[in-house]
Design an enzyme around this catalytic site. Structure first.
Site, short mmCIF file in Angstrom:
data_model
loop_
_atom_site.label_atom_id
_atom_site.label_comp_id
_atom_site.label_asym_id
_atom_site.label_seq_id
_atom_site.Cartn_x
_atom_site.Cartn_y
_atom_site.Cartn_z
N ASN A 41 0.90 -1.27 -0.14
CA ASN A 41 0.12 -0.04 -0.05
C ASN A 41 1.01 1.21 0.08
O ASN A 41 0.59 2.27 -0.71
CB ASN A 41 -1.02 0.05 1.30
CG ASN A 41 -2.21 -0.69 1.06
OD1 ASN A 41 -2.54 -1.31 -0.01
ND2 ASN A 41 -3.18 -0.77 2.05
N GLU A 113 -5.16 18.64 3.88
CA GLU A 113 -6.37 17.39 3.60
C GLU A 113 -7.41 17.56 4.38
O GLU A 113 -7.33 18.13 5.38
CB GLU A 113 -5.66 16.26 3.30
CG GLU A 113 -4.70 15.78 2.17
CD GLU A 113 -4.07 14.49 2.47
OE1 GLU A 113 -3.92 13.86 3.22
OE2 GLU A 113 -3.32 14.19 1.38
N HIS A 241 -12.34 5.68 0.97
CA HIS A 241 -11.70 7.01 0.54
C HIS A 241 -12.91 7.79 -0.33
O HIS A 241 -13.64 6.98 -1.15
CB HIS A 241 -10.66 6.74 -0.18
CG HIS A 241 -10.06 8.12 -0.36
ND1 HIS A 241 -10.40 9.05 -1.25
CD2 HIS A 241 -8.57 8.46 0.15
CE1 HIS A 241 -9.56 9.97 -1.21
NE2 HIS A 241 -8.44 9.97 -0.39
N ARG A 288 -13.12 12.49 6.39
CA ARG A 288 -13.34 11.44 5.14
C ARG A 288 -14.75 10.54 5.34
O ARG A 288 -15.45 10.50 4.41
CB ARG A 288 -12.39 10.33 5.07
CG ARG A 288 -11.60 10.39 3.85
CD ARG A 288 -10.49 9.49 3.99
NE ARG A 288 -9.39 10.48 3.67
CZ ARG A 288 -8.16 9.92 3.35
NH1 ARG A 288 -7.96 8.57 3.94
NH2 ARG A 288 -7.18 10.52 3.02
N HIS A 349 -10.47 1.74 1.58
CA HIS A 349 -9.31 2.35 1.50
C HIS A 349 -8.40 2.06 2.64
O HIS A 349 -7.23 1.73 2.36
CB HIS A 349 -9.45 4.01 1.37
CG HIS A 349 -8.18 4.67 1.23
ND1 HIS A 349 -7.45 4.79 0.17
CD2 HIS A 349 -7.59 5.51 1.96
CE1 HIS A 349 -6.46 5.32 0.29
NE2 HIS A 349 -6.49 6.03 1.54
N ARG A 384 -9.87 7.56 10.52
CA ARG A 384 -8.15 8.11 10.48
C ARG A 384 -8.36 9.53 9.84
O ARG A 384 -8.84 9.60 8.84
CB ARG A 384 -7.56 7.04 9.53
CG ARG A 384 -5.99 7.57 9.52
CD ARG A 384 -5.26 6.52 8.69
NE ARG A 384 -5.86 6.43 7.34
CZ ARG A 384 -5.34 7.05 6.31
NH1 ARG A 384 -4.09 7.58 6.32
NH2 ARG A 384 -5.73 6.82 5.14
#
Ligand code: FAD
Ligand code: SIN
Length: 527
Positions: A41, A113, A241, A288, A349, A384
């Site tokens: 990953n 982000e 994601h 997210r 994701h 996360r």
């Protein structure tokens, strides 16, 4: 065949390689990895690594952003450890040769982000993971004590079970003595004995039909530890994601980094309307889980297969400079991001849960550590924060290494371990049994245990998976072990754990959204 090595590492992503470099001056190190040495990953990470590196930012702000994304379930002490120690660990990555983009002034070109209140993401264009993997591998290859064994597949870790002892999860002192490893070139299972073992096998995106993860991400390490009666936690928190490229025939799905939204791109429905303002004041830059759920909701309400990411208003030159990989990919598919909108869908994701570890990355099994995506440290809680994964891996690789070095000085090898007992003798002639079962698991998990869940869907998934579990165990018993068969076994195990943990959690929180509790919470908010 038996090998002996002081430090055994399973996995060659950022976690395994970082740890290898830390322990290598204290004994022999073998890194076993199931594919090519760089396949992981890590290699596909785009956005970057979050760290507090400039004066305008503070550790406290990064801590608060992480806690906020984690929806109240992060372990605050762990968050503080990772964020504060992260600065030094990232500086180490730089010192071993990892390049990160800089501005003309010489300062790092920090990106932003979703969920971050500051620009704090170090990146190398939009191929940060590839650059980190390159730098780590170069350093690892130059160390005389480290040997990388590629195309070696870890089938199971060795514990007292293999000495014929009855072991339960309540047994005190389950210990790990090494691993049974299938050399896929010779098709032989080798016994690798070690003083300490690091599990660094990464995530499990392939439990779902649509994922950004490369095919190695089948949850092997977590399943191995679970079979050995180690503790596994928080498996209900699978992160989707929000923006993988909608290109139905491409597996795995290509990621469109969140950093593009940090750069100003905007989500729109197919008829061109912005919608994120309905869900969160941070709009496209909300954490997210919120963005993925909003997209899922819009798609379901409108009966559409994707939404759009609009980049048309962005600065073309700067965009191509920052995101050359994504630009080239889109152009190859005939999507000029300055003319057309990019179709995107959520995809599995990142697995927030995993092997339960303490502050030193030690699992509940003696001599066994777990670092990286296969571990659950308490950092991520229920969701996360973007780009905290690479950071967690380097911080815990360091902590686990410091602990394992001390343990290695005082313990020896367990010489009584028998070689692998090959029970199955039949060759897997009917590969269709494996590939079809895999598709079934992925469909069950995607349809019933995705972004939005219900008790009915979870129950149905559990019942369906049980049938597949029994069929596959029967196949496993009689068939010669192969990576595909083992991966299916592990994927079924991970699916089971996700469902079991999801059924246990009677609330909607972070990535675990239950229709029933979601509605209750919404009603409470209105009253
Ligand atoms: P990995 O890098 O996945 O390495 C696992 C290793 O274990 C591999 O070498 C694999 O071959 C090996 N392995 C697995 N099973 C076995 C077995 N049975 N036997 C032997 N070897 C085995 N995170 C961020 O923080 N920032 C980002 O920008 C970011 N972008 C991402 C983009 C994409 C497309 C993806 C998929 C993930 C992204 N992530 C990002 C998440 C992050 O990349 C991963 O969580 C992280 O790289 C995991 O590192 P790891 O070392 O734990 O595992
Ligand atoms: C991305 O670049 O959007 C992925 C970042 C991450 O998964 O942390």
């Amino acid at each position: 065949m038996k090998h002996k090595v002081d430090f055994l590492i399973i996995g060659s992503g950022i976690a395994g390689l970082s740890y290898a470099l830390k322990v290598a001056d204290h004994g022999s190190v073998n890194i076993i990895t199931k594919s090519n040495e760089d396949e992981s990953n890590t290699k596909y990470a785009q956005g970057g690594i979050a760290a507090v590196l400039y004066d305008g930012d503070t550790h406290e702000k990064h801590v608060q952003d992480t806690l906020d994304a984690g929806a109240g379930l992060c372990d605050e002490e762990i968050v503080r450890i990772v964020v504060t120690e992260g600065t030094e660990r990232v500086q180490e990555l730089i010192s071993i040769g990892a390049n990160f983009d800089k501005k003309e002034s010489g300062e790092f070109d920090l990106a932003r982000e979703g969920g971050h209140s500051e620009h704090r993401i170090l990146h190398y264009k939009d191929i940060t993971g590839k650059e980190i993997e390159r730098a780590l591998l170069a350093k690892v290859r130059s160390h005389k004590n480290i040997k990388i064994l590629d195309h070696h597949y870890a089938v199971d870790i060795i514990t007292q079970h293999h000495l014929g002892e009855v072991v339960t999860s309540q047994t005190n002192g389950i210990a790990c003595y090494g691993a049974y490893v299938l050399n896929t070139r010779s098709s032989k299972i080798e016994t690798v004995l070690a003083k300490t073992i690091l599990m660094a096998t990464g995530g499990a995106g392939h439990v779902y039909a649509t994922t950004t993860n490369p095919t190695i991400a089948t949850g092997d390490g977590i399943a191995m530890v679970y079979r050995a009666k180690g503790y596994v936690k928080d498996m209900e928190f699978m992160q989707f994601h929000p923006t993988s490229l909608y290109n139905p025939n491409e597996h795995p799905s290509f990621l469109i980094t969140e950093a593009i939204r940090g750069f100003g791109a905007v989500l729109r429905t197919i008829d061109g309307k912005e919608f994120m303002q309905k869900y969160d004041e941070r709009k496209s830059l909300a954490p997210r889980d919120i963005v993925a759920r909003a997209i899922d909701n819009e798609m379901k309400m409108r009966g559409e297969d994707y939404v759009y990411l609009d980049c048309r208003h962005l600065d073309r030159k700067a965009f191509i400079e920052h995101f050359p990989n994504i630009y080239n990919k889109c152009m190859k598919l005939g999507i000029d991001p300055f003319v057309k909108l990019i179709p995107v869908v959520p995809a599995a994701h990142y697995l927030c849960g995993g092997i339960q570890v303490d502050k030193n990355g030690k699992s509940t099994i003696d001599n066994l550590y777990a670092v990286g995506e296969c571990a659950c440290t308490g950092l991520h809680g229920a969701n996360r924060l973007a780009s905290n994964s690479l950071l967690e891996a380097v911080v815990y690789a360091h902590r686990a290494a410091m602990h394992a070095i001390i343990v290695n000085e005082v313990i020896g090898f367990n010489e009584t371990i028998p070689d692998w007992n090959a029970e199955g003798t039949e060759t897997p002639e009917e590969m269709i049994l494996i590939t079809q079962s895999l598709r079934e698991v992925q469909a069950i998990m995607s349809n019933y245990v995705g972004i939005v869940r219900s008790e009915l869907r979870l129950k149905r998934a559990f019942d369906r998976l049980e049938i597949l579990y029994k069929e596959n165990e029967a196949l496993y018993e009689k068939t010669i072990v192969s990576p595909k068969l083992c991966e299916l076994r592990n994927i079924i195990c991970i699916g089971y754990l996700i469902i079991k943990h999801a059924m246990r959690r009677k609330e909607s929180v972070g990535l675990h959204y239950m229709v029933k509790y979601g509605k209750q919470q919404a009603a409470r908010l209105k009253s």
